[in-house]
Design a protein around this motif. Sequence first.
Motif, PDB file in Angstrom:
ATOM      1  N   THR A   5       1.937  16.248 -10.392  1.00  9.73           N
ATOM      2  CA  THR A   5       2.401  15.749 -11.424  1.00  9.73           C
ATOM      3  C   THR A   5       1.269  16.820 -12.648  1.00  9.73           C
ATOM      4  O   THR A   5       1.416  16.438 -14.007  1.00  9.73           O
ATOM      5  N   TYR A   6       0.237  17.392 -12.812  1.00  9.61           N
ATOM      6  CA  TYR A   6      -0.463  18.248 -13.541  1.00  9.61           C
ATOM      7  C   TYR A   6       0.207  19.010 -13.986  1.00  9.61           C
ATOM      8  O   TYR A   6       1.143  19.501 -14.101  1.00  9.61           O
ATOM      9  N   PRO A   7      -0.064  18.422 -16.118  1.00  5.99           N
ATOM     10  CA  PRO A   7      -1.147  18.375 -16.707  1.00  5.99           C
ATOM     11  C   PRO A   7      -0.989  17.133 -16.997  1.00  5.99           C
ATOM     12  O   PRO A   7      -1.568  16.616 -18.170  1.00  5.99           O
ATOM     13  N   LEU A   8       0.375  16.225 -16.754  1.00  5.55           N
ATOM     14  CA  LEU A   8      -0.256  14.686 -17.149  1.00  5.55           C
ATOM     15  C   LEU A   8      -1.454  13.518 -16.597  1.00  5.55           C
ATOM     16  O   LEU A   8      -1.901  14.267 -15.244  1.00  5.55           O
ATOM     17  N   PRO A   9      -1.791  12.910 -17.281  1.00 11.74           N
ATOM     18  CA  PRO A   9      -3.307  12.840 -17.537  1.00 11.74           C
ATOM     19  C   PRO A   9      -2.867  10.909 -16.229  1.00 11.74           C
ATOM     20  O   PRO A   9      -1.701  10.498 -16.810  1.00 11.74           O
ATOM     21  N   VAL A  10      -2.995  11.042 -14.961  1.00  9.78           N
ATOM     22  CA  VAL A  10      -3.308  10.109 -14.164  1.00  9.78           C
ATOM     23  C   VAL A  10      -4.319  10.060 -13.935  1.00  9.78           C
ATOM     24  O   VAL A  10      -5.373  10.227 -13.037  1.00  9.78           O
ATOM     25  N   LEU A  11      -4.667   8.114 -13.805  1.00  9.13           N
ATOM     26  CA  LEU A  11      -5.352   7.764 -13.095  1.00  9.13           C
ATOM     27  C   LEU A  11      -5.359   7.046 -11.898  1.00  9.13           C
ATOM     28  O   LEU A  11      -3.971   5.889 -12.126  1.00  9.13           O
ATOM     29  N   GLY A  12      -5.705   7.228 -11.160  1.00  6.47           N
ATOM     30  CA  GLY A  12      -5.360   6.875  -9.126  1.00  6.47           C
ATOM     31  C   GLY A  12      -5.869   5.610  -8.615  1.00  6.47           C
ATOM     32  O   GLY A  12      -7.475   5.613  -9.134  1.00  6.47           O
ATOM     33  N   ILE A  13      -5.752   5.058  -8.241  1.00  9.93           N
ATOM     34  CA  ILE A  13      -6.155   4.017  -7.715  1.00  9.93           C
ATOM     35  C   ILE A  13      -5.535   3.331  -6.108  1.00  9.93           C
ATOM     36  O   ILE A  13      -5.048   3.665  -5.673  1.00  9.93           O
ATOM     37  N   PRO A  14      -6.654   3.961  -5.565  1.00  6.96           N
ATOM     38  CA  PRO A  14      -6.023   3.753  -3.868  1.00  6.96           C
ATOM     39  C   PRO A  14      -5.643   2.220  -3.878  1.00  6.96           C
ATOM     40  O   PRO A  14      -6.616   1.646  -3.961  1.00  6.96           O
ATOM     41  N   ASN A  15      -5.073   2.028  -3.174  1.00  9.39           N
ATOM     42  CA  ASN A  15      -4.547   0.662  -2.664  1.00  9.39           C
ATOM     43  C   ASN A  15      -5.776   0.277  -1.751  1.00  9.39           C
ATOM     44  O   ASN A  15      -6.362   1.074  -0.465  1.00  9.39           O
ATOM     45  N   GLU A  16      -5.655  -0.672  -0.879  1.00 12.83           N
ATOM     46  CA  GLU A  16      -6.475  -1.555  -0.351  1.00 12.83           C
ATOM     47  C   GLU A  16      -5.337  -1.731   1.358  1.00 12.83           C
ATOM     48  O   GLU A  16      -4.482  -2.555   0.897  1.00 12.83           O
ATOM     49  N   ARG A  17      -5.888  -1.453   2.634  1.00 13.82           N
ATOM     50  CA  ARG A  17      -4.464  -1.168   3.609  1.00 13.82           C
ATOM     51  C   ARG A  17      -5.672  -2.782   4.623  1.00 13.82           C
ATOM     52  O   ARG A  17      -5.600  -2.291   5.874  1.00 13.82           O
ATOM     53  N   PRO A  18      -5.732  -3.893   4.364  1.00  8.95           N
ATOM     54  CA  PRO A  18      -6.301  -3.903   5.322  1.00  8.95           C
ATOM     55  C   PRO A  18      -5.508  -4.642   6.374  1.00  8.95           C
ATOM     56  O   PRO A  18      -6.421  -4.693   7.796  1.00  8.95           O
ATOM     57  N   PHE A  19      -4.416  -4.827   6.337  1.00 15.61           N
ATOM     58  CA  PHE A  19      -2.959  -4.511   7.822  1.00 15.61           C
ATOM     59  C   PHE A  19      -3.131  -3.411   8.339  1.00 15.61           C
ATOM     60  O   PHE A  19      -1.807  -3.017   9.216  1.00 15.61           O
ATOM     61  N   GLY A  20      -3.636  -2.219   7.951  1.00 13.60           N
ATOM     62  CA  GLY A  20      -3.007  -0.962   8.435  1.00 13.60           C
ATOM     63  C   GLY A  20      -2.558  -0.526   7.468  1.00 13.60           C
ATOM     64  O   GLY A  20      -1.986  -0.503   6.066  1.00 13.60           O
ATOM     65  N   PRO A  21      -2.148   1.187   7.075  1.00 13.38           N
ATOM     66  CA  PRO A  21      -1.403   1.665   7.151  1.00 13.38           C
ATOM     67  C   PRO A  21      -0.014   1.260   6.121  1.00 13.38           C
ATOM     68  O   PRO A  21       0.733   0.960   7.672  1.00 13.38           O
ATOM     69  N   CYS A  22       0.332   1.375   5.062  1.00 14.73           N
ATOM     70  CA  CYS A  22       1.906   1.283   4.840  1.00 14.73           C
ATOM     71  C   CYS A  22       2.543  -0.686   5.047  1.00 14.73           C
ATOM     72  O   CYS A  22       3.692  -0.730   5.194  1.00 14.73           O
ATOM     73  N   LEU A  23       1.629  -1.406   5.415  1.00 14.20           N
ATOM     74  CA  LEU A  23       1.908  -2.504   5.737  1.00 14.20           C
ATOM     75  C   LEU A  23       0.881  -3.620   4.687  1.00 14.20           C
ATOM     76  O   LEU A  23       0.065  -3.518   5.189  1.00 14.20           O
ATOM     77  N   ASN A  24       1.613  -4.291   4.102  1.00 12.60           N
ATOM     78  CA  ASN A  24       0.956  -5.751   3.071  1.00 12.60           C
ATOM     79  C   ASN A  24       0.015  -4.884   2.479  1.00 12.60           C
ATOM     80  O   ASN A  24      -1.400  -5.736   2.929  1.00 12.60           O
ATOM     81  N   THR A  25      -0.481  -3.769   2.217  1.00  6.13           N
ATOM     82  CA  THR A  25      -1.178  -3.265   1.215  1.00  6.13           C
ATOM     83  C   THR A  25      -1.426  -4.064   0.032  1.00  6.13           C
ATOM     84  O   THR A  25      -0.180  -4.805  -0.629  1.00  6.13           O
ATOM     85  N   GLN A  26      -2.460  -3.906  -0.165  1.00  2.00           N
ATOM     86  CA  GLN A  26      -2.839  -4.639  -1.936  1.00  2.00           C
ATOM     87  C   GLN A  26      -4.108  -3.719  -2.830  1.00  2.00           C
ATOM     88  O   GLN A  26      -3.880  -2.531  -2.675  1.00  2.00           O
ATOM     89  N   VAL A  27      -4.446  -4.357  -3.670  1.00  4.67           N
ATOM     90  CA  VAL A  27      -5.116  -3.313  -5.030  1.00  4.67           C
ATOM     91  C   VAL A  27      -5.499  -4.536  -5.395  1.00  4.67           C
ATOM     92  O   VAL A  27      -5.096  -5.608  -5.860  1.00  4.67           O
ATOM     93  N   ASP A  28      -6.402  -3.937  -6.059  1.00  5.37           N
ATOM     94  CA  ASP A  28      -7.869  -4.882  -7.040  1.00  5.37           C
ATOM     95  C   ASP A  28      -7.191  -4.939  -8.238  1.00  5.37           C
ATOM     96  O   ASP A  28      -6.877  -3.879  -9.567  1.00  5.37           O
ATOM     97  N   LEU A  29      -6.641  -6.414  -8.593  1.00  7.80           N
ATOM     98  CA  LEU A  29      -5.637  -6.306 -10.032  1.00  7.80           C
ATOM     99  C   LEU A  29      -6.859  -5.597 -11.245  1.00  7.80           C
ATOM    100  O   LEU A  29      -6.089  -5.506 -12.020  1.00  7.80           O
TER     101      LEU A  29
END
Length: 173
Positions: free
Chosen positions: A137-161
């Motif tokens: 999507t460059y040059p669109l400015p994106v702030l990226g926040i990696p998710n948290e994956r306590p149960f492994g990839p792609c399952l019930n992930t979380q993010v620091d709100l």
Amino acid sequence: MKYRWLRGMVLRVLYPVLMIVGSFKKDKKEQMQRFVINLNNKLVRAENLKTKKILLLLPHCLQIDECTIRLTHNIYNCEGCGRCEIKDLIQIADENELNLSVATGGTLARRIVKDIEPEVVVAVACERDLSSGIVDTYPLPVLGIPNERPFGPCLNTQVDLEKVKEAIRFFSQ
Ligand code: SF4
């Protein structure tokens, strides 16, 4: 302008080189993607763009797997039971009058960005999707926040709100 150009160099030159290196050093690939995301975020912040036209883009894996409600076409189908953070993220988007969408992958994410035409994006995803999405999507400015994956990839992930709220504040205030 200087920072946008630098961001272009990081995303269009450094990132492909690192991903070639990462294909030989698979255990380091995620670390390199995280490095590019952090560098991108620093350069986006240095541009200091202020706007209310923000898209908050989320991965569908934030939705708890026991919830059968379909969110991909309309996140507002969520009934707000609070078993996952989708409820909180809708509240954050409403409070800030943002566009909010859930994507099931990179292709849908890119289509959402094309349809909504935001001036900036706050995106949550795993390092792989986040880094490739930021590059696409460059040059669109994106702030990226990696998710948290306590149960492994792609399952019930979380993010620091708090990180999501801070990124929105950064663009809007
Ligand atoms: S908050 Fe409840 S209803 Fe909404 S997506 Fe999560 S589990 Fe489903």
